[in-house]
Write a protein that holds these residues in place. Structure first.
Motif, PDB file in Angstrom:
ATOM      1  N   ALA B 120       0.999  -1.245   0.015  1.00 45.88           N
ATOM      2  CA  ALA B 120      -0.003  -0.064   0.005  1.00 45.88           C
ATOM      3  C   ALA B 120       1.098   1.186   0.151  1.00 45.88           C
ATOM      4  N   GLU B 121       1.945   1.182   0.764  1.00 41.07           N
ATOM      5  CA  GLU B 121       2.935   2.154   0.669  1.00 41.07           C
ATOM      6  C   GLU B 121       3.626   2.528  -0.542  1.00 41.07           C
ATOM      7  N   VAL B 122       3.907   1.647  -1.459  1.00 44.45           N
ATOM      8  CA  VAL B 122       4.293   1.711  -2.581  1.00 44.45           C
ATOM      9  C   VAL B 122       3.387   2.223  -3.467  1.00 44.45           C
ATOM     10  N   ARG B 123       2.271   1.891  -3.456  1.00 41.07           N
ATOM     11  CA  ARG B 123       1.063   2.286  -4.482  1.00 41.07           C
ATOM     12  C   ARG B 123       0.834   3.670  -3.941  1.00 41.07           C
ATOM     13  N   ASP B 124       0.904   4.270  -2.922  1.00 41.72           N
ATOM     14  CA  ASP B 124       0.465   5.610  -2.302  1.00 41.72           C
ATOM     15  C   ASP B 124       1.747   6.568  -3.089  1.00 41.72           C
ATOM     16  N   ARG B 125       2.868   6.086  -2.639  1.00 44.28           N
ATOM     17  CA  ARG B 125       4.061   6.736  -3.185  1.00 44.28           C
ATOM     18  C   ARG B 125       3.924   7.291  -4.378  1.00 44.28           C
ATOM     19  N   HIS B 126       3.518   6.306  -5.201  1.00 44.53           N
ATOM     20  CA  HIS B 126       3.319   6.676  -6.628  1.00 44.53           C
ATOM     21  C   HIS B 126       1.961   7.122  -7.348  1.00 44.53           C
ATOM     22  N   GLY B 127       0.994   7.105  -6.105  1.00 48.33           N
ATOM     23  CA  GLY B 127      -0.286   7.959  -6.189  1.00 48.33           C
ATOM     24  C   GLY B 127      -1.156   7.320  -7.456  1.00 48.33           C
ATOM     25  N   LEU B 128      -1.214   5.847  -7.092  1.00 52.46           N
ATOM     26  CA  LEU B 128      -1.814   4.957  -8.006  1.00 52.46           C
ATOM     27  C   LEU B 128      -3.087   4.637  -7.276  1.00 52.46           C
ATOM     28  N   ASP B 129      -4.048   4.225  -8.259  1.00 43.14           N
ATOM     29  CA  ASP B 129      -5.447   3.815  -7.785  1.00 43.14           C
ATOM     30  C   ASP B 129      -5.839   2.471  -7.771  1.00 43.14           C
ATOM     31  N   LEU B 130      -5.591   1.725  -6.834  1.00 44.72           N
ATOM     32  CA  LEU B 130      -5.748   0.028  -6.990  1.00 44.72           C
ATOM     33  C   LEU B 130      -6.317  -0.531  -5.780  1.00 44.72           C
ATOM     34  N   ASP B 131      -7.315  -1.212  -6.030  1.00 43.70           N
ATOM     35  CA  ASP B 131      -7.976  -2.339  -4.969  1.00 43.70           C
ATOM     36  C   ASP B 131      -7.138  -3.092  -4.457  1.00 43.70           C
ATOM     37  N   LEU B 132      -6.725  -2.975  -3.347  1.00 49.01           N
ATOM     38  CA  LEU B 132      -5.565  -4.141  -2.663  1.00 49.01           C
ATOM     39  C   LEU B 132      -6.159  -5.436  -2.515  1.00 49.01           C
ATOM     40  N   ASP B 133      -7.410  -5.551  -2.091  1.00 45.23           N
ATOM     41  CA  ASP B 133      -7.826  -6.780  -1.636  1.00 45.23           C
ATOM     42  C   ASP B 133      -8.804  -7.819  -2.563  1.00 45.23           C
ATOM     43  N   MET B 134      -8.968  -7.209  -3.831  1.00 50.12           N
ATOM     44  CA  MET B 134      -9.439  -7.979  -4.933  1.00 50.12           C
ATOM     45  C   MET B 134      -8.333  -9.057  -5.504  1.00 50.12           C
ATOM     46  N   PRO B 135      -8.885 -10.219  -5.691  1.00 46.38           N
ATOM     47  CA  PRO B 135      -7.877 -11.056  -6.461  1.00 46.38           C
ATOM     48  C   PRO B 135      -7.657 -10.525  -7.848  1.00 46.38           C
ATOM     49  N   VAL B 136      -6.591 -10.297  -8.370  1.00 44.17           N
ATOM     50  CA  VAL B 136      -6.212  -9.989  -9.422  1.00 44.17           C
ATOM     51  C   VAL B 136      -6.991 -10.606 -10.938  1.00 44.17           C
ATOM     52  N   GLY B 137      -7.488 -11.668 -10.858  1.00 43.65           N
ATOM     53  CA  GLY B 137      -8.155 -12.265 -11.686  1.00 43.65           C
ATOM     54  C   GLY B 137      -9.389 -11.348 -12.127  1.00 43.65           C
ATOM     55  N   ARG B 138     -10.038 -10.614 -11.086  1.00 40.49           N
ATOM     56  CA  ARG B 138     -11.195  -9.814 -11.175  1.00 40.49           C
ATOM     57  C   ARG B 138     -10.826  -8.314 -11.745  1.00 40.49           C
ATOM     58  N   LEU B 139      -9.593  -8.027 -11.612  1.00 39.45           N
ATOM     59  CA  LEU B 139      -9.171  -6.660 -12.208  1.00 39.45           C
ATOM     60  C   LEU B 139      -9.048  -6.780 -13.763  1.00 39.45           C
ATOM     61  N   SER B 140      -9.268  -5.299 -14.348  1.00 39.47           N
ATOM     62  CA  SER B 140      -9.220  -5.170 -15.609  1.00 39.47           C
ATOM     63  C   SER B 140      -7.842  -5.338 -16.192  1.00 39.47           C
ATOM     64  N   VAL B 141      -7.595  -5.618 -17.205  1.00 40.57           N
ATOM     65  CA  VAL B 141      -6.089  -5.539 -17.890  1.00 40.57           C
ATOM     66  C   VAL B 141      -5.267  -4.526 -17.515  1.00 40.57           C
ATOM     67  N   ALA B 142      -5.985  -3.210 -17.479  1.00 40.80           N
ATOM     68  CA  ALA B 142      -5.075  -2.114 -17.174  1.00 40.80           C
ATOM     69  C   ALA B 142      -4.794  -2.014 -15.938  1.00 40.80           C
ATOM     70  N   LYS B 143      -5.472  -2.563 -14.968  1.00 38.75           N
ATOM     71  CA  LYS B 143      -5.269  -2.740 -13.431  1.00 38.75           C
ATOM     72  C   LYS B 143      -4.106  -3.658 -13.369  1.00 38.75           C
ATOM     73  N   CYS B 144      -4.238  -4.728 -13.934  1.00 35.51           N
ATOM     74  CA  CYS B 144      -3.204  -5.760 -13.947  1.00 35.51           C
ATOM     75  C   CYS B 144      -1.777  -5.294 -14.134  1.00 35.51           C
ATOM     76  N   GLN B 145      -1.920  -4.554 -15.423  1.00 35.81           N
ATOM     77  CA  GLN B 145      -0.520  -3.759 -15.752  1.00 35.81           C
ATOM     78  C   GLN B 145      -0.035  -2.834 -14.622  1.00 35.81           C
ATOM     79  N   ILE B 146      -0.740  -2.199 -13.840  1.00 30.12           N
ATOM     80  CA  ILE B 146      -0.488  -1.382 -12.912  1.00 30.12           C
ATOM     81  C   ILE B 146       0.250  -2.161 -11.596  1.00 30.12           C
ATOM     82  N   VAL B 147      -0.600  -3.467 -11.539  1.00 31.51           N
ATOM     83  CA  VAL B 147       0.036  -4.388 -10.368  1.00 31.51           C
ATOM     84  C   VAL B 147       1.418  -4.854 -10.905  1.00 31.51           C
TER      85      VAL B 147
END
Lengths: 309, 507
Positions: B120-147
């Motif tokens: 979460a710290e890394v995510r916030d440092r880069h100011g990105l928006d991402l749901d942490l607790d969702m299995p990535v299989g349910r994220l969009s392709v773009a969000k997976c790229q972010i991961v």
């Protein structure tokens, strides 16, 4: 392929036979005992040869043990209802064939893992068998002519041995000399490549599973004929041994491919070990340990032979 | 920050890299506009330590940089985000970020809370928006790229390499990714950005290096060049000689596709292929060429639309009907979907022609004598070098394997050959022989459709050229007066167009 990787398992069988012959020359090495072994291994060989078809696909059928049990119960029940020998046998074999066809169809079209599909199918068949038999061993109304299929001799050879020879020849013919057999092996080698080369994957898969349980049903009929009775779980023990034989067979003759001759060899190894150790007075559980070690050893030797040029 | 000079890498006799020069500066986004086969993937593999270059030098922050394996490249501060998404679908984003890294522990067990907090710290440092607790299989392709990007940033990265990160993103998702990339560069990192989308290059990048045939042919700041400048660098100036003779007289149609949809949510395709044509299908990776070819072969269960071979309507999916009509198919990936590598040469040659090896016509019994004789004839005609028929096919060279894939189909009855990258990774001699096979088939009245990423091959072999982009045919022309430039123009001609979502299949 080197000599060792092709014939290592066969050499192993010869060595085991030589060892037992040396340890108990009077009882093990007697010709009558050796003939006896061919009879003891026959039903295992038939079930294992059936399993070889699905192993050719690189799949499993875990329902074979339950189908062996079912075939005995169904045929004896039909005799009890007054059916003739031939109709009862044909219906039992057809039923066995259908069990595999259903598994194979669902596996091929829905991409069900064969392990799970056939585990479930085996459970269903096992439950149905109990239902039909009320959990009891059936031994009445079995015609003597039916019993003769599983006992007695023809030209001095046990009939069960002859059935196993016939099953081996049939499996050899299908796997090595028919288009169906080559297609099964192609699917087992690489399903996607086989599909894109125009191999009818669904049809071939259904056939392989159908043949597998057909062989199991045949073994179940012969088991009932030999014992003169049928028990609702009487064939379940064949499952693991059949795959042990087929895996041993994959280490022989062909480069890691399921093949009928190898499976027969595998069944022979298991039977010889069981027979030899029994004669030596070794308890049953040690036989199982030996069989397990032999399988590991055979695979190790094959892999070493393959990696060393 | 990163300097590459005179880098070379050969595979066998072929130079994949032949003098690459590149200067990447901190705080800037450096783009590698990609044309197929220019050498980009080999270059990235040299950077990541997968390949060892044969010559030339790489310097990182002034020091010699020659990674022996991917770990060493990672220790030097390079991070790679590959085109394919490499995440465990059932894991959450933060769990994925720790795969391959030591998990934080608490009394020997995994410290889930610490793990989540770190991510979460890394995510916030880069100011990105991402749901942490969702299995990535349910994220969009773009969000997976972010991961994927966040995973690369878990510890300090000096150079971040993004390989086609927007290939399967929509316009707005791509724009979001561009902002992320700009911000990462703004923090002082160097970014290497591979893309075949010229429209986005100018939006996101500062500098460029253009490779062609494994050589740097142009570099500099994007401020001082134009789109046309980049395209002409990629194309090179060359005169195409010996374009194949074009058949002016068209034969009867062999393949007719109308309103044909290779897969759901792909654009419709209408193509008619005539007797005697050798059609080259060109496009960048991801343009839908392979999916199209596979669907024409009937191997895409969700294909729809009208397809006819020799005037006979076919079901949109179903290989059996194609086989019966004399269609043959050669897939792109010979290792995984072409040949059965652990099986013998004989088994592989015989597989699609089992019917011709029958002992007696009505019975499906194989005569191995016939099969061996037939296989020997085929292999001799194809000039395949092999030692014994029962050796594994994997012991043959790539060129020989490829010739087997092409030539095992019964040539006498083949009316239409669909070949996907028939000469990829093949030596020059086999390539010429494979081209010969295609031409002979066409001269014999069949039609050939081949997919290629090799412009030279396209111009040398095809009588008709089709260019595909985003699943649509954007250029259909006889191979006359066609230049590399005009083909690349077609490939990149649709600014704002995005390849539709990557659908299953080889591409």
């Amino acid at each position: 392929m080197t000599f060792l990787s092709r014939f290592g398992t066969l050499v192993g069988l010869v060595a085991i036979i030589a060892l037992f012959s040396a340890l108990s020359p009077d009882s093990f090495a007697k010709p009558s005992n050796l003939v006896n072994i061919t009879q003891q291994m026959s039903l295992l060989a038939i079930v294992a040869l059936g399993a070889t078809f699905v192993m050719a696909l690189s799949e499993f059928d875990l329902s074979v043990g339950a189908v062996v049990s079912m075939a005995g119960i169904v045929s004896v029940t039909l005799f009890g209802l007054g059916w003739g020998i031939i109709p009862a046998i044909l219906v039992t074999l057809a039923l066995g064939f259908c069990v595999g066809c259903v598994s194979g169809f669902l596996i091929a079209t829905w991409r069900m893992p064969s392990f799970i599909m056939t585990l479930a199918m085996g459970t269903i068949v096992g439950g149905a068998t109990f239902w039909i038999s009320d959990g009891a061993t059936l031994f009445s109304n079995i015609p003597a002519a039916f019993r003769d299929l599983g006992r007695g001799y023809l030209l001095g050879i046990p009939v069960l041995t002859l059935w196993a020879v016939a099953a081996t020849l049939f499996a050899l013919l299908v796997l090595d000399h028919t288009e169906l057999g080559r297609r099964m092996l192609a699917i087992g080698g690489n399903r996607e490549a086989a599909r894109l080369t125009g191999v009818p994957v669904v049809r071939s898969t259904v056939w392989a599973f159908g043949l597998c349980t057909l062989f199991a049903a045949a073994a179940g009929l012969l088991l009932a004929a030999r014992l003169g009775s049928a028990h609702p779980t009487g064939g379940n023990g064949f499952l693991l041994q059949a795959y042990a034989a087929a895996f041993l067979g994959m280490t022989a003759f062909r480069d890691g491919q399921a093949n009928a001759a190898g499976t027969l060899l595998g069944a022979a190894i298991i039977a010889v070990v069981a027979n030899g150790l029994t004669i030596l007075g070794v308890p049953n559980y040690l036989q199982d340990i030996f069989t397990g070690l032999i399988i590991i050893g055979a695979v190790l030797v094959r892999n070493i032979a393959r990696t060393s040029p | 920050m990163l300097e590459i000079e005179g880098l070379t890498k050969r595979f066998g006799g072929v130079a994949a890299l032949d003098g690459v020069r590149m200067r990447v500066s901190a705080g800037r986004v450096h783009v590698l506009p990609e044309e197929n086969g220019a050498g980009k993937s080999t270059l990235l593999k040299c950077l990541s330590g997968v390949h060892r270059p044969d010559g030339g030098a790489m310097r990182l922050g002034g020091e010699r940089f020659a990674p022996h394996d991917p770990r060493e490249a990672e220790r030097a501060g390079l991070r790679f985000v590959h085109q394919e998404i490499n995440l465990v679908p059932g894991f959450t984003a933060y769990e994925n970020a720790f795969v391959g890294r030591p998990y934080p522990r608490r009394r020997g067990l995994i410290a889930w809370r610490a793990m989540r907090a770190r991510f979460a710290e890394v995510r916030d440092r880069h100011g990105l928006d991402l749901d942490l607790d969702m299995p990535v299989g349910r994220l969009s392709v773009a969000k997976c790229q972010i991961v994927e990007i966040l995973r690369a940033l878990m510890d300090e990265a000096r150079i971040l390499v993004l390989d086609e990160p927007t290939a399967s993103l929509s316009q707005s998702e791509a724009a979001m990714l561009h902002r992320v990339v700009r911000r990462l560069a703004g923090e002082g990192r160097a970014i290497i950005y591979v893309s075949h989308r010229l429209d986005e290059i100018f939006e996101v990048a500062d500098d460029y290096t253009v490779l062609r045939n494994g050589r740097t042919v142009g570099e500099g700041s994007l401020k001082s060049t134009t789109r046309e400048g980049i395209v002409s660098l990629m194309a090179g100036e060359e005169i195409v000689d010996a374009a194949p003779e074009v058949h002016h007289r068209r034969g009867t149609p062999v393949l007719e596709l109308s309103g044909f949809r290779p897969a759901p949510s792909r654009p419709l395709v209408d193509i008619t292929a005539y007797q005697g044509e050798v059609i080259g299908l060109y496009g960048v990776v991801g343009s839908g060429r392979s999916t199209f070819l596979k669907a024409a072969w009937g191997a895409k269960p969700n294909a729809s639309g009208r397809i006819a071979v020799n005037g006979n309507a076919m079901p949109p999916a179903g290989i059996a009907a194609r086989l019966a009509a004399g269609v043959a198919y050669v897939p792109e990936d010979r290792r995984n979907s072409g040949l059965i590598m652990q099986h013998s040469v004989l088994d592989n040659v015989v597989l699609p022609r089992l019917e011709t090896c029958r002992a007696a016509k009505p019975l499906p019994l194989i005569s191995w004598r016939k099969a061996r004789a037939g296989a020997r004839t085929v292999l001799a005609r194809l000039n395949v070098r092999y030692r014994r028929l029962d050796h594994r096919v994997s012991t043959l060279s790539g060129g020989n394997q490829q010739k087997i894939m092409m030539g095992r189909w019964p040539a006498e009855t083949t009316r239409l050959l669909l070949a996907d990258e028939p000469t990829r990774g093949v030596d020059v001699r086999s390539k010429a022989e494979i081209h010969g096979m295609c031409r002979r088939l066409a001269e014999g009245g069949a039609a050939v459709i081949f997919v290629t990423s090799d412009m030279e091959e396209l111009l040398a072999l095809a009588t008709r050229i089709l260019v595909m982009a985003g699943g649509s045919i954007v250029l259909d022309t006889p191979n006359r007066n066609v230049t590399r430039q005009s083909i690349l123009d077609a490939v990149f001609s649709r600014p704002g167009s995005t390849p539709t979502e990557a659908l299953g299949g080889a591409e």
